[in-house]
Design an enzyme around this catalytic site. Sequence first.
Site, PDB file in Angstrom:
ATOM      1  N   ARG A 199      -9.370   4.261  -8.198  1.00 22.42           N
ATOM      2  CA  ARG A 199      -9.501   2.980  -8.824  1.00 22.42           C
ATOM      3  C   ARG A 199      -8.874   1.716  -8.004  1.00 22.42           C
ATOM      4  O   ARG A 199      -7.964   2.183  -7.045  1.00 22.42           O
ATOM      5  CB  ARG A 199      -8.523   2.997 -10.004  1.00 22.42           C
ATOM      6  CG  ARG A 199      -8.907   4.081 -10.999  1.00 22.42           C
ATOM      7  CD  ARG A 199      -7.963   4.238 -12.141  1.00 22.42           C
ATOM      8  NE  ARG A 199      -7.938   5.324 -12.775  1.00 22.42           N
ATOM      9  CZ  ARG A 199      -7.191   5.803 -13.627  1.00 22.42           C
ATOM     10  NH1 ARG A 199      -6.172   5.199 -14.097  1.00 22.42           N
ATOM     11  NH2 ARG A 199      -7.524   7.079 -14.290  1.00 22.42           N
ATOM     12  N   ASP A 253      -6.933  -1.978  -8.304  1.00 20.37           N
ATOM     13  CA  ASP A 253      -6.707  -2.805  -9.293  1.00 20.37           C
ATOM     14  C   ASP A 253      -7.465  -4.174  -9.532  1.00 20.37           C
ATOM     15  O   ASP A 253      -8.042  -4.650  -8.208  1.00 20.37           O
ATOM     16  CB  ASP A 253      -5.161  -2.921  -8.933  1.00 20.37           C
ATOM     17  CG  ASP A 253      -4.256  -1.886  -9.130  1.00 20.37           C
ATOM     18  OD1 ASP A 253      -4.586  -1.041  -9.988  1.00 20.37           O
ATOM     19  OD2 ASP A 253      -3.103  -1.914  -8.850  1.00 20.37           O
ATOM     20  N   TYR A 275      -6.321   1.872   3.861  1.00 25.84           N
ATOM     21  CA  TYR A 275      -6.017   0.734   3.259  1.00 25.84           C
ATOM     22  C   TYR A 275      -5.765  -0.506   4.010  1.00 25.84           C
ATOM     23  O   TYR A 275      -5.049   0.072   5.338  1.00 25.84           O
ATOM     24  CB  TYR A 275      -5.146   0.647   2.097  1.00 25.84           C
ATOM     25  CG  TYR A 275      -5.687   1.307   0.612  1.00 25.84           C
ATOM     26  CD1 TYR A 275      -6.370   0.279  -0.129  1.00 25.84           C
ATOM     27  CD2 TYR A 275      -5.453   2.427   0.177  1.00 25.84           C
ATOM     28  CE1 TYR A 275      -6.823   0.623  -1.218  1.00 25.84           C
ATOM     29  CE2 TYR A 275      -6.052   2.899  -0.770  1.00 25.84           C
ATOM     30  CZ  TYR A 275      -6.644   1.871  -1.761  1.00 25.84           C
ATOM     31  OH  TYR A 275      -7.191   2.443  -3.086  1.00 25.84           O
ATOM     32  N   ARG A 280       0.692  -1.398  -1.526  1.00 27.46           N
ATOM     33  CA  ARG A 280       1.161  -2.537  -1.656  1.00 27.46           C
ATOM     34  C   ARG A 280       2.880  -2.462  -1.615  1.00 27.46           C
ATOM     35  O   ARG A 280       3.467  -3.710  -1.289  1.00 27.46           O
ATOM     36  CB  ARG A 280       0.650  -3.185  -3.089  1.00 27.46           C
ATOM     37  CG  ARG A 280      -0.509  -3.572  -3.154  1.00 27.46           C
ATOM     38  CD  ARG A 280      -1.189  -3.562  -4.456  1.00 27.46           C
ATOM     39  NE  ARG A 280      -0.654  -4.733  -5.444  1.00 27.46           N
ATOM     40  CZ  ARG A 280      -0.979  -4.933  -6.604  1.00 27.46           C
ATOM     41  NH1 ARG A 280      -1.851  -4.102  -7.165  1.00 27.46           N
ATOM     42  NH2 ARG A 280      -0.060  -5.588  -7.491  1.00 27.46           N
TER      43      ARG A 280
END
Lengths: 244, 244
Positions: free
Chosen positions: A50, A52, A110, A197
Site C-alpha cells: 500500500r 498512503d 523509496y 517517512r
Amino acid sequence: MRNILLTIEYDGTEYFGWQKQPNKKTIQGTIEEAIKKLTSEEVNLIGSGRTDRGVHALNQKANFKTSSKIPTEKFPLALNSVLPGDISVKDAVEVPLDFSARCSAKQKTYKYLIYNKKNRPALLRNYAYYYPYELDVDAMQRACEYFIGEYDFKSFCSADSEAKTTIRHIYNAYLNFENECIAIYITANGFLYNMARIIAGTILDVGAGKLKPMDIPLIIESKDRTRAGKTLPPWGLYLVDVVY
Amino acid sequence: MRNILLTIEYDGTEYFGWQKQPNKKTIQGTIEEAIKKLTSEEVNLIGSGRTDRGVHALNQKANFKTSSKIPTEKFPLALNSVLPGDISVKDAVEVPLDFSARCSAKQKTYKYLIYNKKNRPALLRNYAYYYPYELDVDAMQRACEYFIGEYDFKSFCSADSEAKTTIRHIYNAYLNFENECIAIYITANGFLYNMARIIAGTILDVGAGKLKPMDIPLIIESKDRTRAGKTLPPWGLYLVDVVY
C-alpha cells in the site's frame, strides 16, 4: 487464465492512497475499474504494498488474473486510454499463476524529496517536502550509512503497524541531488508502516543538527519510536522500484 | 516610493497565462491582488514578458511601485502567505525608479521539456510534452547549434505577433537531460510570439527525421512560418531566467 504484472506510475496527490476503500478515490480502485472497462471482469489487483494518501509511485508493481483475450503487451496503451492522466501503466508482462506482487517482492526502493531553499516551491508543492533551514548534507549522508544492515526497526515504525516482526534489512541508503531537491534513497527487503517517512525525518533531524549521525545506532537499539524523528508528510515520498 | 523587483516561480497549469484579463485567473492578476492585500495599493505589476496559458516559470521577473513601509526583504514571505500554493515569490530587491522588468531585460532563457518514453507520464502530465517515438538526440543537438546567432526569426513566429522587428539574437541553444526528459534550452535577447515553442517543435522534427540539422539555416532564411515545425503545447515550456 493469465496472471499479468503491471508497472504503474502515479501522482498520489488526488488519491486516498493505494488501497481500495468504499466511496473514496484510490489508486487500486481506479485501476480495477479501468480493467473492468476493458475486460468486463471484476479483478483483484494485488499491489506490491500500500502507499498512503498523497504518496507517489514511479514504478509500483501490481498483478491481476484475467481470462480476457487482450494481448499482454497491449494492456499499457489500452489501460492508459481509460485511466485518468495522473495514473499511467508503463509496462505489462505475463507472470506465473502463483506469482503475487505482494508476497513475491524481494526488495523495494523509496525516495524522499526535500526542497531545501529559503522560499516555498510552486512547481514542487505536492512533490517535495519544503524545509527552509540550513542542512548539513555531509552529516545526513553519514547518517544514511548507519541505517544499512539487518536490524529491528521498531523505532522507525508507527504504533498502529500490524507487522509480525519489525526486523528488516536495509540494503542501501544514500543521498542524491535531483530536480532542485535533496533525495534520500532507501532500499530494503521490506518497509514497516511509515518507516521510509520516519527514517527521512530522522535523517532530516541529523541535517538540522538535532541529532548526530552516531545517534542512529542508539535509536535503532532503543526500539523506541519516540527517539526517532517525526514522520515526514506523504507528498515527498515516492515508491521508486520493486524487485522480484 | 520604491520600485521592487520580484523573482517568481509558478505552475501555469491552472492559469490563463501571465497577463491580467477580466474575470480570468491570471498570474499577474493574482499577484496584484496579493500585493493589494498586504499594502492596500492598486499596483501595476510589470512582468519581463507574458507567458501563455499553461506555461510555467522558474524565475519570472516583475516589478511594481509601492509607498508601503514593508521592508523589501520581507515581501517574499509576506506575499507567499497570501498567494496560492502554485505561485511563489522567491526573491525581492529594490531597483531604481526608472527600472522596468520588461524594457530593461537584456536576455531570457526558456527551456522546453520532452518526455520521450513509450507510455505517457503521470507525474509530468502537465510539465512535459509526451512524445513516444524514437528521437535522434545527436541530430537535435546539431540542430540547436544552427539557431545560435542574430537572424530574422520570422519563420519561428506566430502570425498574430505585434513585434516591430522579427530579428532576434540567440546566444545559446542546447539539449540537456533532466528529470527523465530531454530539455531544449534557448537563451536570446528576446523571444517572438510562440518562438520558443516553434523552435522546440522544429528541433523535435529534426529528432524525428522529418528535417535535417542543415535544414535549419534554410528555414530561417525562408522567413516562412510554414517551413518550420509546429508550435508545441504550452505545458512543456518554462521561463527559466531573465538577465538585466
